[in-house]
Design a protein around this motif. Structure first.
Motif, short mmCIF file in Angstrom:
data_model
loop_
_atom_site.label_atom_id
_atom_site.label_comp_id
_atom_site.label_asym_id
_atom_site.label_seq_id
_atom_site.Cartn_x
_atom_site.Cartn_y
_atom_site.Cartn_z
N ALA A 111 0.92 -1.21 0.22
CA ALA A 111 0.00 -0.05 0.00
C ALA A 111 0.86 1.23 -0.03
N ALA A 112 1.94 1.22 0.83
CA ALA A 112 2.87 2.48 0.81
C ALA A 112 3.59 2.59 -0.30
N ALA A 113 3.91 1.67 -1.06
CA ALA A 113 4.41 1.71 -2.22
C ALA A 113 3.76 2.34 -3.45
N ALA A 114 2.76 1.94 -3.44
CA ALA A 114 1.66 2.50 -4.59
C ALA A 114 0.92 3.96 -4.02
N GLY A 115 1.09 4.23 -2.91
CA GLY A 115 0.66 5.47 -2.28
C GLY A 115 -0.79 5.17 -1.94
N ALA A 116 -1.18 4.11 -1.50
CA ALA A 116 -2.70 4.15 -0.98
C ALA A 116 -2.73 4.25 0.40
N ASN A 117 -3.81 4.26 0.91
CA ASN A 117 -4.05 4.37 2.24
C ASN A 117 -4.12 2.96 2.85
N TYR A 118 -3.91 2.85 4.12
CA TYR A 118 -4.02 1.47 4.52
C TYR A 118 -4.59 1.30 5.98
N VAL A 119 -5.38 0.25 6.27
CA VAL A 119 -5.96 -0.16 7.53
C VAL A 119 -5.60 -1.51 7.64
N GLN A 120 -5.16 -1.83 9.17
CA GLN A 120 -4.69 -3.04 9.58
C GLN A 120 -5.93 -3.62 10.24
N VAL A 121 -6.24 -5.00 10.11
CA VAL A 121 -7.03 -5.74 10.86
C VAL A 121 -6.27 -6.71 11.76
N ARG A 122 -6.85 -7.08 12.79
CA ARG A 122 -6.31 -8.09 13.81
C ARG A 122 -6.60 -9.73 13.58
N THR A 123 -7.48 -9.74 12.63
CA THR A 123 -7.62 -11.11 12.24
C THR A 123 -6.60 -11.80 11.32
N GLY A 124 -6.37 -13.13 11.23
CA GLY A 124 -5.29 -13.68 10.59
C GLY A 124 -3.97 -13.55 11.10
N LYS A 125 -2.79 -12.97 10.22
CA LYS A 125 -1.69 -12.58 10.94
C LYS A 125 -1.67 -11.50 11.51
N GLY A 126 -2.98 -10.63 11.66
CA GLY A 126 -3.06 -9.10 12.10
C GLY A 126 -2.14 -8.93 13.69
N GLU A 127 -2.71 -9.76 14.71
CA GLU A 127 -2.16 -9.61 15.92
C GLU A 127 -0.51 -9.96 15.91
N ARG A 128 -0.28 -10.82 15.11
CA ARG A 128 1.22 -11.10 15.21
C ARG A 128 1.94 -10.06 14.36
N THR A 129 1.49 -9.38 13.33
CA THR A 129 1.89 -8.16 12.65
C THR A 129 1.97 -7.27 13.56
N LEU A 130 1.00 -6.84 14.18
CA LEU A 130 1.25 -5.79 15.26
C LEU A 130 2.02 -5.72 16.67
N ALA A 131 2.27 -7.10 16.85
CA ALA A 131 3.04 -7.40 18.00
C ALA A 131 4.76 -7.20 17.37
N GLY A 132 4.78 -7.15 16.04
CA GLY A 132 5.98 -7.10 15.58
C GLY A 132 6.50 -5.86 15.62
N GLY A 133 5.79 -4.80 15.96
CA GLY A 133 6.13 -3.49 15.94
C GLY A 133 6.74 -2.67 14.78
N GLN A 134 6.39 -3.05 13.62
CA GLN A 134 7.02 -2.59 12.63
C GLN A 134 6.05 -1.52 11.66
N LEU A 135 4.87 -1.71 11.91
CA LEU A 135 3.85 -0.87 11.38
C LEU A 135 3.95 0.59 11.85
N PRO A 136 3.73 1.57 11.07
CA PRO A 136 3.64 2.97 11.62
C PRO A 136 2.56 3.22 12.87
N ALA A 137 2.89 3.87 13.94
CA ALA A 137 2.00 3.79 14.90
C ALA A 137 0.65 4.54 14.58
N ASP A 138 0.83 5.33 13.46
CA ASP A 138 -0.64 5.87 13.13
C ASP A 138 -1.55 5.11 12.21
#
Length: 181
Positions: free
Chosen positions: A134-161
């Protein structure tokens, strides 16, 4: 055009570290189909961008992938919804294609097909590579907690906003102000 591009596994349907290899294994996350139909009814165009390296791994073939997507389309039709386009990448990560997320190729393919400006689109994902595409394409992004979402959030690599929602249904409700089910 109000375009929302959804990752498939973990956003629309249950994910598996062992791959979704058949239409029988393709099981929607509760409320996701209804959320998609609700977004359609609210004027959003929906598309799907999904990495499907199980094809290159020999775990399933294109006919099986088509059967999974036919199931998605059938379930959406039952709720008066639709997906405008489904883009998939059948390659392995080491093949250096432009379509496999985190590269933005599938997002550009979708935008060209539906005639949308990606800077006005939103990608909904559950993994770091969804956000990177999404960032490479200039699109907005929304994260969900389902699937690998919780694991991704725990990784701390997504921007805080980045906006985070429990699931696709909660995200749809946030856009429309009405429950999706």
């Amino acid at each position: 055009m109000k375009l929302i591009i959804l990752d498939r596994d973990g956003v629309i349907n249950e994910d598996s570290d062992h791959f979704i290899k058949s239409a029988a294994e393709w099981v929607p996350i509760p409320g996701s189909i209804e959320a998609m139909a609700h977004l359609n009814k609210a004027g959003y165009t929906l598309a799907v961008a999904t990495n499907q390296s199980g094809i290159a791994r020999g775990l399933y073939d294109l006919a099986t992938l088509d059967a999974m997507h036919a199931k998605l389309r059938r379930l959406l039709t039952e709720h008066d919804g639709e997906v405008a386009y489904i883009a998939y990448c059948p390659h392995l990560g080491d093949e250096q294609c432009n379509c496999r997320k985190p590269k933005p190729g599938m997002l550009h393919e979708i935008a060209a097909y539906v005639g949308a400006d990606l800077t006005q689109a939103t990608v909904v994902g559950d993994s770091l590579r969804d956000w990177q595409a999404a960032a490479a394409a200039g699109a907005n992004y929304v994260q969900v907690r389902t699937g690998k979402g919780e694991r991704t959030l725990a990784g701390g690599q997504l921007p805080a906003d980045i906006p985070v929602f429990d699931n696709l249904s909660d995200y749809a409700h946030s856009l429309t102000g009405t429950p999706t089910a």
